[in-house]
Write a protein that holds these residues in place. Structure first.
Motif, PDB file in Angstrom:
ATOM      1  N   GLU A  21     -10.128  12.011 -59.723  1.00  0.00           N
ATOM      2  CA  GLU A  21      -9.914  11.637 -61.100  1.00  0.00           C
ATOM      3  C   GLU A  21      -9.881  12.871 -61.996  1.00  0.00           C
ATOM      4  OE1 GLU A  21      -9.153   8.768 -61.850  1.00  0.00           O
ATOM      5  OE2 GLU A  21      -9.816   7.555 -60.191  1.00  0.00           O
ATOM      6  N   LYS A  43     -16.939  -1.309 -63.096  1.00  0.00           N
ATOM      7  CA  LYS A  43     -16.039  -1.029 -61.976  1.00  0.00           C
ATOM      8  C   LYS A  43     -14.612  -1.435 -62.306  1.00  0.00           C
ATOM      9  CE  LYS A  43     -15.765  -1.444 -56.952  1.00  0.00           C
ATOM     10  NZ  LYS A  43     -16.375  -2.007 -55.724  1.00  0.00           N
ATOM     11  N   ASN A  69     -11.560   6.512 -64.718  1.00  0.00           N
ATOM     12  CA  ASN A  69     -10.127   6.280 -64.549  1.00  0.00           C
ATOM     13  C   ASN A  69      -9.337   7.060 -65.592  1.00  0.00           C
ATOM     14  OD1 ASN A  69     -10.035   4.634 -62.237  1.00  0.00           O
ATOM     15  ND2 ASN A  69     -10.599   2.824 -63.433  1.00  0.00           N
ATOM     16  N   ASN A 127      -3.898   7.707 -61.755  1.00  0.00           N
ATOM     17  CA  ASN A 127      -3.988   7.405 -60.339  1.00  0.00           C
ATOM     18  C   ASN A 127      -2.606   7.534 -59.705  1.00  0.00           C
ATOM     19  OD1 ASN A 127      -3.649   5.248 -58.084  1.00  0.00           O
ATOM     20  ND2 ASN A 127      -5.856   5.534 -58.205  1.00  0.00           N
ATOM     21  N   GLN A 179      -9.253 -10.388 -58.578  1.00  0.00           N
ATOM     22  CA  GLN A 179      -9.966  -9.154 -58.248  1.00  0.00           C
ATOM     23  C   GLN A 179     -11.050  -8.851 -59.280  1.00  0.00           C
ATOM     24  OE1 GLN A 179      -6.508  -6.643 -58.123  1.00  0.00           O
ATOM     25  NE2 GLN A 179      -6.264  -6.823 -55.899  1.00  0.00           N
ATOM     26  N   LEU A 222     -15.099  -8.478 -58.717  1.00  0.00           N
ATOM     27  CA  LEU A 222     -15.874  -7.317 -59.147  1.00  0.00           C
ATOM     28  C   LEU A 222     -17.113  -7.717 -59.942  1.00  0.00           C
ATOM     29  CD1 LEU A 222     -13.079  -4.812 -60.257  1.00  0.00           C
ATOM     30  CD2 LEU A 222     -14.473  -4.724 -58.196  1.00  0.00           C
ATOM     31  N   ARG A 242     -21.608   4.844 -63.017  1.00  0.00           N
ATOM     32  CA  ARG A 242     -21.160   3.915 -64.061  1.00  0.00           C
ATOM     33  C   ARG A 242     -22.337   3.430 -64.904  1.00  0.00           C
ATOM     34  NH1 ARG A 242     -18.135   2.122 -59.578  1.00  0.00           N
ATOM     35  NH2 ARG A 242     -15.971   2.791 -59.723  1.00  0.00           N
ATOM     36  N   HIS A 277      -4.301   2.930 -66.471  1.00  0.00           N
ATOM     37  CA  HIS A 277      -3.667   3.721 -65.416  1.00  0.00           C
ATOM     38  C   HIS A 277      -2.417   4.463 -65.878  1.00  0.00           C
ATOM     39  CE1 HIS A 277      -6.196   2.657 -62.053  1.00  0.00           C
ATOM     40  NE2 HIS A 277      -6.104   1.376 -62.333  1.00  0.00           N
ATOM     41  N   SER A 295      -7.890  -3.513 -56.501  1.00  0.00           N
ATOM     42  CA  SER A 295      -8.218  -3.425 -57.924  1.00  0.00           C
ATOM     43  C   SER A 295      -8.236  -1.993 -58.442  1.00  0.00           C
ATOM     44  CB  SER A 295      -9.579  -4.075 -58.186  1.00  0.00           C
ATOM     45  OG  SER A 295     -10.592  -3.395 -57.472  1.00  0.00           O
ATOM     46  N   SER A 296      -8.476  -1.020 -57.571  1.00  0.00           N
ATOM     47  CA  SER A 296      -8.575   0.366 -58.031  1.00  0.00           C
ATOM     48  C   SER A 296      -7.217   0.995 -58.314  1.00  0.00           C
ATOM     49  CB  SER A 296      -9.318   1.210 -56.990  1.00  0.00           C
ATOM     50  OG  SER A 296      -8.583   1.252 -55.771  1.00  0.00           O
ATOM     51  N   ARG A 297      -6.152   0.426 -57.737  1.00  0.00           N
ATOM     52  CA  ARG A 297      -4.822   1.010 -57.924  1.00  0.00           C
ATOM     53  C   ARG A 297      -3.941   0.192 -58.858  1.00  0.00           C
ATOM     54  NH1 ARG A 297      -5.354   1.710 -52.034  1.00  0.00           N
ATOM     55  NH2 ARG A 297      -5.860   3.900 -51.609  1.00  0.00           N
ATOM     56  N   GLN A 298      -4.127  -1.123 -58.922  1.00  0.00           N
ATOM     57  CA  GLN A 298      -3.346  -1.993 -59.804  1.00  0.00           C
ATOM     58  C   GLN A 298      -1.845  -1.790 -59.601  1.00  0.00           C
ATOM     59  OE1 GLN A 298      -4.657  -4.346 -61.764  1.00  0.00           O
ATOM     60  NE2 GLN A 298      -6.758  -3.794 -61.223  1.00  0.00           N
TER      61      GLN A 298
END
Length: 572
Positions: A2, A142, A148, A200, A245, A249, A288, A352, A491-494
């Motif tokens: 990141e 998260k 991010n 990302n 997603q 979370l 976090r 993102h 969920s981290s990349r969408q």
């Protein structure tokens, strides 16, 4: 890896030091003045050019200049943290006035129902307030992590830092900003290249691919994707999976370990104390500040508040009397759900990519309303209420990201970070209040001159034209690949949401800018690590490469933002 601030921020907190207050007299005066400017810029540009620029860099620059005036109390504005408060307020006022308030009330006006403008303004104000509250409650969870990208936030932080420290990095940022400005003047989307250096990689690759497909599909395949509602279908599928997603979370996977370990670590005011065994207090910015339980509470509170706002809109808009009780309950539930879904999808895309498909997601809600055969006036209010959420949600995320970067080296970090975030939220509330006053005063003059946001006219035209019977089938068909891509990326990349965002944004040449920046980013990282075999040394090299390119990306975005503000001259 990141992106992070290129060097440690100046003016970090001493132990026990409080973050500057949003309501300090000098800060408040400058905040109000800049919020008035931001709101006016937002209204003028959204009604003339159909865009709402990010004014945070302008706010930071003005605060820096004020801090250089050698007059007693003005010197206090040299603090990067006070500059952060000012830039938070002006950007909040801009997006609130243009996107969250003026655009929604233009829908009933364009429909010929001027009597509904004030009720819609009240509903939009509620939507804006809940929008900001939810982001404040769930930022750095998260789902919406501070680590991010939030590209515009990095640009603001780097601009503030460069103005304070100068040196080589300030020169790099300045050269990059000039390049971003010149490119924007030449009609090149240099902000897209800047985002490519920051976000990302997987998400941005899908975003760039979507942009390229949208640019070349009409010529190669002789098909207008937007008119066929293909991107909208992809977004529907990706959005549904993204919501699933998000729900996953919210699960607290550590709850099973909550056995008898009573030691607690106090959290910041307003949050439940954390159990030290199951959720230790963050020792630094790598951890976090919001856990799964806080994310869950924030989103549930948001849903409840959106339900209340929908009831207010139904009652003040006069539609409650014309509906059956089941119909009214269904409308309220749909309005609240649409508002929450809209803010989350817009926020994830902005986090993102730096772009948010607010218009397209609102249009999807409109299409759903047409499929359900909602009457014209209730549908117009539904669209307006939905449109009031999202952009401010994303903008606050940008500003919190900037503050998080500027506060990263504070000691102790956690109390200073949470206090600073709260002060930013208060500064944004000032900006929102100013925006509401400006819109309440100015809307009539703008609308009577025919200066209505173009997106609002599109909403009304779509409502009046009705729906082609095949549209729903198209949405459902293309929802399948959208859902699959989103599920594969996680969920981290969408990836699904960002692919649909690229297809919907469809800015010419932006795809090449994004993918070109990703290629440069990858090549530069590989070049820097040449000959390095030690894993730790390779990680350090990669981090240095990311820091260098983050500075370049921030400059490109800042230069593009200055050009956006310069568009104001075209309307005068």
């Amino acid at each position: 890896m990141e992106p992070s601030l290129s060097t440690p921020p100046p003016a970090t907190a001493e132990p026990g030091q409080r973050h500057p207050r949003a309501f300090e007299p000098i800060t408040l005066v400058i905040t109000i003045a800049m919020s008035v400017l931001g709101a006016l810029i937002g209204i003028v540009l959204i009604t003339s050019l159909g865009v709402s620029p990010n004014t945070s860099v302008i706010g930071a620059l003005v605060a820096m200049l004020v801090g250089r005036i050698p007059l007693g109390i003005l010197v206090r504005m040299r603090s990067p943290h006070r500059q952060n408060l000012v830039q938070s307020a002006i950007s909040g006022a801009t997006f609130a006035a243009a996107n969250s308030l003026l655009t929604p009330i233009a829908v009933p006006f364009a429909l010929g129902r001027t009597d509904l403008v004030w009720p819609m303004l009240g509903g939009a104000a509620i939507g804006l307030a809940v929008d900001s509250w939810v982001l404040y409650r769930v930022f750095d969870s998260k789902l919406l992590a501070a680590s991010n990208a939030w590209p515009a936030g990095i640009a603001s932080a780097e601009t503030i830092k460069a103005g304070d420290t100068g040196g080589r990095k300030a020169a790099v940022l300045g050269v990059s900003a000039v390049a971003g400005l010149l490119g924007a003047l030449a009609k090149l989307p240099t902000a897209a290249a800047g985002v490519g250096f920051l976000g990302n990689i997987w998400a941005l690759a899908m975003f760039g691919i979507g942009l390229l497909i949208a640019q070349y599909a009409p010529g190669i395949f002789d098909v207008n994707l937007s008119q066929e509602f293909i991107p909208h279908g992809l977004m529907v599928g990706a959005g549904i999976v993204a919501l699933i997603q998000a729900v996953l979370l919210m699960r607290n996977r550590k709850s099973r370990r909550a056995a008898a370990k009573p030691a607690e670590v106090p959290a910041h005011p307003g949050d439940t104390p954390r159990d030290a065994a199951q959720d230790p207090a963050p020792a630094g910015p790598d951890t976090r500040t919001k856990d799964a339980a806080q994310l869950r509470r924030g989103l549930i509170q948001g849903m409840v508040l959106f339900l209340g706002g929908a009831v207010v809109v139904a009652l003040t808009g006069g539609i409650a009397g014309g509906m059956s009780l089941p119909g009214l309950i269904g409308w309220v539930l749909l309005a609240a759900t649409a508002a929450l879904v809209h803010q989350l999808i817009v926020g994830l895309a902005a986090m993102h990519s730096g772009w948010f498909p607010a218009f397209a997601v609102t249009l999807i809600v409109l299409i759903v309303g047409l499929v359900l055969k909602i009457e014209t006036v209730p549908l117009a209010l539904l669209v307006g209420y939905t449109a009031s959420t999202g952009p401010a949600f994303a903008d606050i995320g940008y500003d919190f990201k900037a503050g998080w970067l500027l506060r990263k080296d504070a000691t102790p970090w956690l109390p200073y970070e949470m206090d600073g975030r709260r002060q930013q939220y208060l500064a944004q509330l000032v900006g929102f209040a100013v925006a509401l006053i400006i819109v309440a005063i100015a809307w009539k003059g703008f609308f009577e001159e025919g200066r209505i946001p173009p997106v609002s006219e599109v909403y009304v035209a779509t409502i009046l034209a009705g729906l082609d019977p095949g549209v729903m089938g198209t949405l459902l068909l293309w929802a399948i690949p959208g859902a699959l891509i989103q599920a594969i990326g996680g969920s981290s990349r969408q990836m699904g949401v960002l692919l649909a965002t690229g297809l919907l944004v469809a800015t010419p040449a932006a795809g090449w800018m994004v993918l070109g920046a990703l290629a440069v980013r990858t090549g530069y990282t590989v070049w820097r690590r040449r000959g390095i075999t030690d894993p730790a040394a390779r990680r350090a090299s990669d981090e240095e490469a990311e820091n260098d390119l983050s500075l370049v990306g921030a400059g490109l975005i800042a230069g593009s933002s200055v050009n956006d503000i310069g568009q104001l001259t075209k309307t005068l």
